[in-house]
Design a protein around this motif. Structure first.
Motif, PDB file in Angstrom:
ATOM      1  N   THR A 146       0.823  -1.222   0.000  1.00 47.69           N
ATOM      2  CA  THR A 146       0.000   0.000   0.000  1.00 47.69           C
ATOM      3  C   THR A 146       0.858   1.274   0.000  1.00 47.69           C
ATOM      4  N   VAL A 147       1.858   1.311   0.888  1.00 45.58           N
ATOM      5  CA  VAL A 147       2.743   2.494   0.881  1.00 45.58           C
ATOM      6  C   VAL A 147       4.142   2.044   0.466  1.00 45.58           C
ATOM      7  N   LYS A 148       4.431   2.264  -0.807  1.00 45.51           N
ATOM      8  CA  LYS A 148       5.734   1.808  -1.341  1.00 45.51           C
ATOM      9  C   LYS A 148       6.814   2.814  -0.964  1.00 45.51           C
ATOM     10  N   ASN A 149       8.006   2.300  -0.673  1.00 40.16           N
ATOM     11  CA  ASN A 149       9.131   3.225  -0.469  1.00 40.16           C
ATOM     12  C   ASN A 149      10.124   3.077  -1.623  1.00 40.16           C
ATOM     13  N   ALA A 150      11.224   3.806  -1.542  1.00 38.07           N
ATOM     14  CA  ALA A 150      12.207   3.777  -2.637  1.00 38.07           C
ATOM     15  C   ALA A 150      12.754   2.371  -2.851  1.00 38.07           C
ATOM     16  N   VAL A 151      12.892   1.592  -1.770  1.00 42.82           N
ATOM     17  CA  VAL A 151      13.409   0.217  -1.903  1.00 42.82           C
ATOM     18  C   VAL A 151      12.446  -0.628  -2.739  1.00 42.82           C
ATOM     19  N   SER A 152      11.136  -0.482  -2.519  1.00 43.54           N
ATOM     20  CA  SER A 152      10.157  -1.262  -3.293  1.00 43.54           C
ATOM     21  C   SER A 152      10.356  -0.992  -4.790  1.00 43.54           C
ATOM     22  N   TRP A 153      10.479   0.279  -5.141  1.00 47.72           N
ATOM     23  CA  TRP A 153      10.649   0.648  -6.553  1.00 47.72           C
ATOM     24  C   TRP A 153      11.969   0.124  -7.113  1.00 47.72           C
ATOM     25  N   THR A 154      13.048   0.382  -6.379  1.00 50.57           N
ATOM     26  CA  THR A 154      14.357  -0.011  -6.930  1.00 50.57           C
ATOM     27  C   THR A 154      14.478  -1.532  -7.031  1.00 50.57           C
ATOM     28  N   ALA A 161       7.574   9.431  -6.778  1.00 47.94           N
ATOM     29  CA  ALA A 161       8.126   8.674  -5.645  1.00 47.94           C
ATOM     30  C   ALA A 161       9.483   9.269  -5.271  1.00 47.94           C
ATOM     31  N   GLU A 162       9.837   9.073  -4.031  1.00 43.69           N
ATOM     32  CA  GLU A 162      11.105   9.640  -3.540  1.00 43.69           C
ATOM     33  C   GLU A 162      12.284   9.016  -4.297  1.00 43.69           C
ATOM     34  N   GLN A 163      13.167   9.871  -4.808  1.00 38.86           N
ATOM     35  CA  GLN A 163      14.336   9.375  -5.543  1.00 38.86           C
ATOM     36  C   GLN A 163      15.550   9.385  -4.625  1.00 38.86           C
ATOM     37  N   ASN A 164      16.404   8.397  -4.814  1.00 43.97           N
ATOM     38  CA  ASN A 164      17.659   8.397  -4.056  1.00 43.97           C
ATOM     39  C   ASN A 164      18.763   7.845  -4.948  1.00 43.97           C
ATOM     40  N   PRO A 165      20.012   7.832  -4.493  1.00 41.17           N
ATOM     41  CA  PRO A 165      21.096   7.342  -5.372  1.00 41.17           C
ATOM     42  C   PRO A 165      20.867   5.923  -5.889  1.00 41.17           C
ATOM     43  N   GLY A 193      21.278  16.256  -7.649  1.00 42.92           N
ATOM     44  CA  GLY A 193      22.406  16.447  -6.733  1.00 42.92           C
ATOM     45  C   GLY A 193      23.111  15.172  -6.319  1.00 42.92           C
ATOM     46  N   PHE A 194      23.015  14.118  -7.152  1.00 38.85           N
ATOM     47  CA  PHE A 194      23.689  12.861  -6.799  1.00 38.85           C
ATOM     48  C   PHE A 194      24.965  12.659  -7.628  1.00 38.85           C
ATOM     49  N   GLU A 195      25.436  13.725  -8.285  1.00 37.23           N
ATOM     50  CA  GLU A 195      26.558  13.556  -9.211  1.00 37.23           C
ATOM     51  C   GLU A 195      27.876  13.193  -8.523  1.00 37.23           C
ATOM     52  N   SER A 196      27.951  13.378  -7.191  1.00 38.34           N
ATOM     53  CA  SER A 196      29.206  13.036  -6.499  1.00 38.34           C
ATOM     54  C   SER A 196      29.108  11.707  -5.762  1.00 38.34           C
ATOM     55  N   ASN A 197      27.985  11.016  -5.927  1.00 37.74           N
ATOM     56  CA  ASN A 197      27.825   9.723  -5.255  1.00 37.74           C
ATOM     57  C   ASN A 197      28.604   8.663  -6.053  1.00 37.74           C
ATOM     58  N   ILE A 198      29.579   8.048  -5.411  1.00 39.24           N
ATOM     59  CA  ILE A 198      30.477   7.144  -6.159  1.00 39.24           C
ATOM     60  C   ILE A 198      29.739   5.981  -6.827  1.00 39.24           C
ATOM     61  N   PRO A 199      28.858   5.236  -6.130  1.00 39.71           N
ATOM     62  CA  PRO A 199      28.166   4.149  -6.847  1.00 39.71           C
ATOM     63  C   PRO A 199      27.362   4.633  -8.057  1.00 39.71           C
TER      64      PRO A 199
END
Length: 612
Positions: free
Chosen positions: A177-185, A212-216, A246-252
């Motif tokens: 019902t409430v998906k988080n970024a992990v569900s999507w990725t 949905a919330e985006q993360n690296p 703003g994730f351009e410096s994230n190494i992975p």
DNA sequence: TAGCGGACGC
């Protein structure tokens, strides 16, 4: 009661001293202990301390110590069991983690909770066991644990990785019902890892449209999806979005972008990006080295030396690519040196690495060492068997390849399309017609493996080399789909070998329909005409070739003499170290004559005229 | 006190 506390105190004190000081300081439980361990011990929930210690042991790879501590615990609650299951899973000991879960179900008075289920689901994923995963799913439903986000995400991941389709994973996803970024990725990863990059990108698009919330992590896997489909356009767009978020410096994330440029074949951009990166880790180097391995293996080796000079220590991923680069270049002495580095670093037991060593030694002409690596392996997978069979096949050891295939089947490894291709090709090169046809029949009949174009190509080659050109043609006619160039190419080869100009003309026409500018096809057909004395047709072919405007690229050979690789072509006089090259060729020639080989000079007429 | 997602090979 006092006795129990006392024994626990002894237990923790003995284990406390085994931990390296640096790690000891970072332990959460020492923060609670304001008094040093030598001071009178103030027990503050020893089970909690032991569980924390177990976790720390796993984090630094002290698996045996973690298990000893667990065994010594007088009481083990669900948290301690879960820490063990999660610990084993984090160290890739999935079967061990699963056995502990089963043991817990029998022995622990507590019910497994959502922590336990998510950890054990990760173990099921690691074992690629859909049946175990489904069992945990049943348990989750029974205990009302489905609906907890961590459990649902772990279920989604397990189904995405273990099931034959994405249907179950999608079902779990839609029920969250409430998906988080992990569900999507996790869903995007599921599609991408099974080779459906477009499916992954579709989900990513949906993720964006639902805001949905985006993360690296989500960007990293979206870029990976672009790389898997080789879409530079999408890759570039997501690269821009990475910068925007703003994730351009994230190494992975940067590593994924670098990988995408390599997989899309944009090596200039990849290199430029690599040098512009504000930070690099071992994966960054490994990504670029792996990217260059097929495209430019020399550059891979150069990057490897540069990486070491910058203080990065290669791991099994680095060595896998470097060994593959040595195999590509067929540089035995270099491969042997790298092998020495692998031994030095204690990476000998690594499966992927051993597989690449089998391949490297075979490609460098040393089938004995290839076989030695294969024999010394403590465990083998399908790739190990396939690599060894390909090695045998290319060295002309058809009988050995066939025996190996049978041994593989006896050791309960199910063959796939690639291993069938390897054994069929080995049969073809060794003239084992009956065995080859038997495997072809068994592939469909016993293993339900559908033959692809390349396999048909192998069987056409097998029949063709054995002189069964008519049967090869009948096989082509019986194919359920339109034959591709590998099939017609094999058939044309058979026509050339047996001097059949009419069949050859038909094969060449079919090949030219598929790839009109292949000058090699004209060369082949003109040689067939020349061998048959049809000089008029031969001249026509030459004229057509001239009209094409592109010459067949000269075939190059190379030899390694005194650690120097020299590349040369027919009649080469200007190459480096040509005196060494001709010395080696003279030696080879002598060996061939002694073995009774009589060269077929007729078919070289056109090749020589063309300088190829 | 314990848990889910990002790199390699035929």
């Amino acid at each position: 009661m006092y006795q129990t506390w006392n024994s626990r105190k002894q237990l923790f004190t003995s284990h406390y001293h085994k931990i390296p000081p640096a790690i000891r300081n970072s332990l959460q439980w020492t923060q609670n202990c304001t008094t040093p361990i030598s001071q009178p011990f103030q027990p503050k929930g020893p089970s909690i301390l032991a569980t924390n210690l177990i976790k720390s042991y796993f984090e630094i790879g002290l698996i045996r110590e973690a298990h000893t501590l667990f065994d010594e615990m007088p009481e083990r609650d669900v948290v301690a069991w879960t820490a063990m299951i999660a610990g084993y899973t984090s160290c890739n000991y999935y079967t061990r983690a699963w056995s502990l879960f089963c043991e817990m179900m029998r022995e622990c008075p507590d019910h497994p909770n959502d922590f336990t289920l998510s950890s054990s689901l990760k173990a099921c994923k690691g074992m690629k066991s859909l049946s175990c995963g489904t069992l945990v799913h049943g348990l989750a439903i029974k205990d009302g644990m489905d609906g907890r986000l961590y459990v649902d995400n772990a279920l989604l991941d397990m189904y995405a990785m273990c099931s034959v389709s994405m249907d179950e994973a999608c079902m779990v996803f839609h029920n969250i019902t409430v998906k988080n970024a992990v569900s999507w990725t996790t869903l995007i990863t599921g599609y991408t890892h099974r080779g459906d990059g477009y499916g992954g990108l579709q989900v990513f698009k949906q993720m964006l449209s639902e805001e949905a919330e985006q993360n690296p992590f989500s960007f990293s896997i979206a870029v990976r999806a672009c790389a898997s489909v080789g879409s530079y356009t999408y890759g570039k767009q997501i690269h821009a979005a990475v910068t925007k978020h703003g994730f351009e410096s994230n190494i992975p994330v940067m590593n994924s972008i670098l990988d995408m440029y390599c997989r899309c074949g944009c090596f200039c951009e990849a290199k430029q990006y690599f040098y512009s990166m504000p930070g690099r880790d071992l994966i960054t180097w490994n990504t670029l080295i792996a990217g260059y391995e097929k495209f430019n293996p020399d550059e891979s080796l150069y990057l490897f030396s540069k990486m070491e000079s910058q203080g990065f220590s290669p791991n099994c991923f680095t060595f896998t690519s470097i060994i593959a680069a040595c195999a590509q270049l067929a540089v035995l002495s270099c491969g042997q040196q790298v092998h020495g580095g692998i031994v030095q670093r204690g990476l000998v037991g690594n499966l992927a690495l051993s597989n690449s060593l089998i391949d490297m030694y075979a490609k460098c002409g040393n089938i004995i060492d290839s076989h030695k690596i294969f024999c010394e392996m403590s465990s083998r997978d399908l790739v190990s068997w396939t690599s060894m069979m390909i090695g045998y096949g290319t060295h002309g050891y058809g009988k050995e390849a066939v025996e190996l295939f049978d041994e593989m089947v006896r050791s309960s490894i199910r063959p796939d399309q690639i291993v069938f291709m390897a054994v069929l090709s080995a049969c073809s090169h060794a003239g084992l017609l009956d065995e080859g046809l038997r495997y072809f029949k068994s592939m469909v009949g016993d293993y339900s493996v559908a033959p692809n174009q390349e396999i048909y190509g192998c069987v056409v080659d097998l029949l063709g080399r054995a002189g069964k050109v008519k049967e090869a043609y009948e096989l082509i006619l019986s194919m359920p789909s339109k034959p591709d160039e590998s099939v017609w190419g094999a058939f044309l080869g058979a026509c050339k070998a047996h001097g059949l100009p009419n069949f050859g003309k038909m094969a060449a026409r079919s090949l030219l329909d598929l790839r009109p500018n292949m000058s090699g096809t004209y060369v082949m057909l003109s040689n067939i005409y020349a061998a048959d004395g049809r000089w008029g047709d031969f001249a026509k072919m030459r004229k057509l070739m001239r009209g094409l405007g592109n010459k067949k690229e000269a075939g190059r050979s190379w030899v390694e003499v005194r650690n120097q690789v020299s590349s040369f072509f027919v009649g080469d006089e200007v190459g480096l170290h040509m005196e060494w090259v001709y010395g080696v060729l003279e030696m080879v020639n002598q060996h061939m004559q002694e073995a009774g080989y009589v060269p077929d000079l007729d078919c070289l007429i056109h090749d020589l005229e063309d300088g190829t």
